[in-house]
Design a protein around this motif. Sequence first.
Motif, PDB file in Angstrom:
ATOM      1  N   VAL A   1     -78.510 -94.490  15.601  1.00 11.95           N
ATOM      2  CA  VAL A   1     -77.479 -94.412  16.371  1.00 11.95           C
ATOM      3  C   VAL A   1     -75.978 -94.869  15.699  1.00 11.95           C
ATOM      4  CG1 VAL A   1     -77.020 -97.350  17.139  1.00 11.95           C
ATOM      5  CG2 VAL A   1     -78.949 -96.835  16.764  1.00 11.95           C
ATOM      6  N   SER A   2     -75.251 -94.320  16.524  1.00 10.25           N
ATOM      7  CA  SER A   2     -73.947 -94.680  16.579  1.00 10.25           C
ATOM      8  C   SER A   2     -72.433 -94.812  17.868  1.00 10.25           C
ATOM      9  CB  SER A   2     -73.680 -92.688  16.201  1.00 10.25           C
ATOM     10  OG  SER A   2     -73.826 -92.782  17.246  1.00 10.25           O
TER      11      SER A   2
ATOM     12  N   GLN B   1     -67.337 -94.291  20.560  1.00 14.21           N
ATOM     13  CA  GLN B   1     -66.265 -94.525  20.931  1.00 14.21           C
ATOM     14  C   GLN B   1     -65.448 -95.675  19.349  1.00 14.21           C
ATOM     15  OE1 GLN B   1     -66.481 -98.582  23.162  1.00 14.21           O
ATOM     16  NE2 GLN B   1     -64.934 -97.847  24.381  1.00 14.21           N
ATOM     17  N   GLY B   2     -66.741 -96.268  18.830  1.00  9.75           N
ATOM     18  CA  GLY B   2     -65.985 -97.185  16.857  1.00  9.75           C
ATOM     19  C   GLY B   2     -65.992 -98.316  17.999  1.00  9.75           C
ATOM     20  N   ARG B   3     -66.240 -99.289  19.156  1.00  8.30           N
ATOM     21  CA  ARG B   3     -65.934-100.106  19.378  1.00  8.30           C
ATOM     22  C   ARG B   3     -67.745-101.204  18.932  1.00  8.30           C
ATOM     23  NH1 ARG B   3     -64.385-102.104  24.953  1.00  8.30           N
ATOM     24  NH2 ARG B   3     -64.677-103.589  24.352  1.00  8.30           N
ATOM     25  N   PHE B   4     -67.961-100.497  18.072  1.00  2.00           N
ATOM     26  CA  PHE B   4     -69.826-101.222  18.394  1.00  2.00           C
ATOM     27  C   PHE B   4     -70.130-100.321  17.004  1.00  2.00           C
ATOM     28  CE2 PHE B   4     -75.152-100.387  18.109  1.00  2.00           C
ATOM     29  CZ  PHE B   4     -74.222-102.083  18.406  1.00  2.00           C
ATOM     30  N   SER B   5     -69.346 -99.613  16.147  1.00  3.79           N
ATOM     31  CA  SER B   5     -69.502 -99.131  14.723  1.00  3.79           C
ATOM     32  C   SER B   5     -69.788 -99.444  13.674  1.00  3.79           C
ATOM     33  CB  SER B   5     -68.212 -97.906  14.391  1.00  3.79           C
ATOM     34  OG  SER B   5     -67.827 -97.024  15.428  1.00  3.79           O
TER      35      SER B   5
ATOM     36  N   VAL C   1     -77.977-100.508  11.538  1.00  2.00           N
ATOM     37  CA  VAL C   1     -79.350-100.244  12.388  1.00  2.00           C
ATOM     38  C   VAL C   1     -79.540 -98.497  12.067  1.00  2.00           C
ATOM     39  CG1 VAL C   1     -79.784-101.916  13.466  1.00  2.00           C
ATOM     40  CG2 VAL C   1     -78.299-100.376  14.640  1.00  2.00           C
ATOM     41  N   ASP C   2     -79.184 -98.132  12.230  1.00  2.00           N
ATOM     42  CA  ASP C   2     -78.180 -96.262  11.622  1.00  2.00           C
ATOM     43  C   ASP C   2     -79.532 -96.142  11.147  1.00  2.00           C
ATOM     44  OD1 ASP C   2     -77.959 -93.812  12.648  1.00  2.00           O
ATOM     45  OD2 ASP C   2     -76.769 -93.749  10.595  1.00  2.00           O
TER      46      ASP C   2
ATOM     47  N   VAL D   1     -67.984 -93.169  25.016  1.00  2.00           N
ATOM     48  CA  VAL D   1     -69.839 -93.351  24.377  1.00  2.00           C
ATOM     49  C   VAL D   1     -69.793 -94.903  24.036  1.00  2.00           C
ATOM     50  CG1 VAL D   1     -71.030 -93.117  23.481  1.00  2.00           C
ATOM     51  CG2 VAL D   1     -69.782 -91.201  25.468  1.00  2.00           C
ATOM     52  N   ARG D   2     -70.285 -96.069  23.985  1.00  2.00           N
ATOM     53  CA  ARG D   2     -70.111 -97.122  22.816  1.00  2.00           C
ATOM     54  C   ARG D   2     -71.361 -97.116  22.332  1.00  2.00           C
ATOM     55  NH1 ARG D   2     -69.530-102.446  24.513  1.00  2.00           N
ATOM     56  NH2 ARG D   2     -67.047-101.375  26.559  1.00  2.00           N
ATOM     57  N   MET D   3     -72.531 -96.968  22.679  1.00  2.00           N
ATOM     58  CA  MET D   3     -74.000 -96.599  21.848  1.00  2.00           C
ATOM     59  C   MET D   3     -74.147 -95.288  22.722  1.00  2.00           C
ATOM     60  SD  MET D   3     -77.374 -98.993  21.174  1.00  2.00           S
ATOM     61  CE  MET D   3     -77.557 -98.451  22.472  1.00  2.00           C
ATOM     62  N   ARG D   4     -74.565 -94.410  21.211  1.00  2.00           N
ATOM     63  CA  ARG D   4     -75.399 -93.130  21.025  1.00  2.00           C
ATOM     64  C   ARG D   4     -76.885 -92.824  20.454  1.00  2.00           C
ATOM     65  NH1 ARG D   4     -73.310 -87.516  21.076  1.00  2.00           N
ATOM     66  NH2 ARG D   4     -73.442 -87.505  23.613  1.00  2.00           N
ATOM     67  N   LEU D   5     -78.045 -93.469  21.340  1.00  2.00           N
ATOM     68  CA  LEU D   5     -79.075 -92.811  20.594  1.00  2.00           C
ATOM     69  C   LEU D   5     -79.786 -91.668  20.257  1.00  2.00           C
ATOM     70  CD1 LEU D   5     -80.866 -95.797  22.513  1.00  2.00           C
ATOM     71  CD2 LEU D   5     -79.821 -96.032  20.348  1.00  2.00           C
TER      72      LEU D   5
END
Length: 269
Positions: free
Chosen positions: A25-26, A29-33, A39-40, A88-92
């Motif tokens: 999980v990443s 964009q950085g806003r959810f880092s 949880v990564d 991209v706010r969140m990448r799975l």
Amino acid sequence: MPEGHTLHRLALLHHKAYAGSPVRVSSPQGRFSADASLVDGSVLEAAEAHGKHLFHVYGPDRVVHVHLGLYGTFTDGEPPVPEPVGQVRMRLVGGAQWTDLRGPTRCELLTDVEVDALRGRLGPDPLRADAEPERVWERISRSRSSVAVLLMDQSVIAGVGNVYRAELLFRHGIHPSVLGRDLDRALWDEMWPDLVALMELGVHRGRIDTVRDEHLPEATGRAPRQDRHGGEVYVYRRTGMPCLVCGTAIRTEVLAARNNYWCPTCQPA
């Protein structure tokens, strides 16, 4: 804004793709880092929805909550994982799939208490096994607001949006101005299972279809609907067009800051 069937469909897809295995999980964009880092690499235990809210459960007090809002979208694909495109706010990334989230209203990590509080503000969800239709009826039957407004109130029913609202009222011949306290109980007992069936069909097909077989294009000889929302509907976004049942021109008005559609003949005041 996506209606509840879309979030339940996403929950099923994400659960099938990622549940039971570690997920990367990443937040490109950085806003959810910061939240993503917590949880990564964890195992996704479940993906589920309540109304227009999506929850990725990674364990006690680690639940990623997503509300798509007006502009949020998920895109996915198979490896190799491409470079991020756009915000991209969140990448799975896990197993044989990757998924990107862009433009949501909310993407945040919540504790179990916070999830319970959020769900406590929502009404029953017709697509959930734990839905309690009697709670919905209690709210509607005591209200001086119109049924049209109540159906869109997420604290009354979670997941119903503008399309299901307009189509359910049409299918049961209810004028949008009818007050909740004036709605007949026997009629409500017909409306709830119909709403459940329509939304379950939406999950299965990935679009909203509300037209009965006898009014479909292949039965009547009319041209199929051409609209970016897809699906065959009776009144939604059909202003000025003939009613599929009686031929009367469909009307629209702004109701609670949203366009509402109805047939003045099939849904008399």
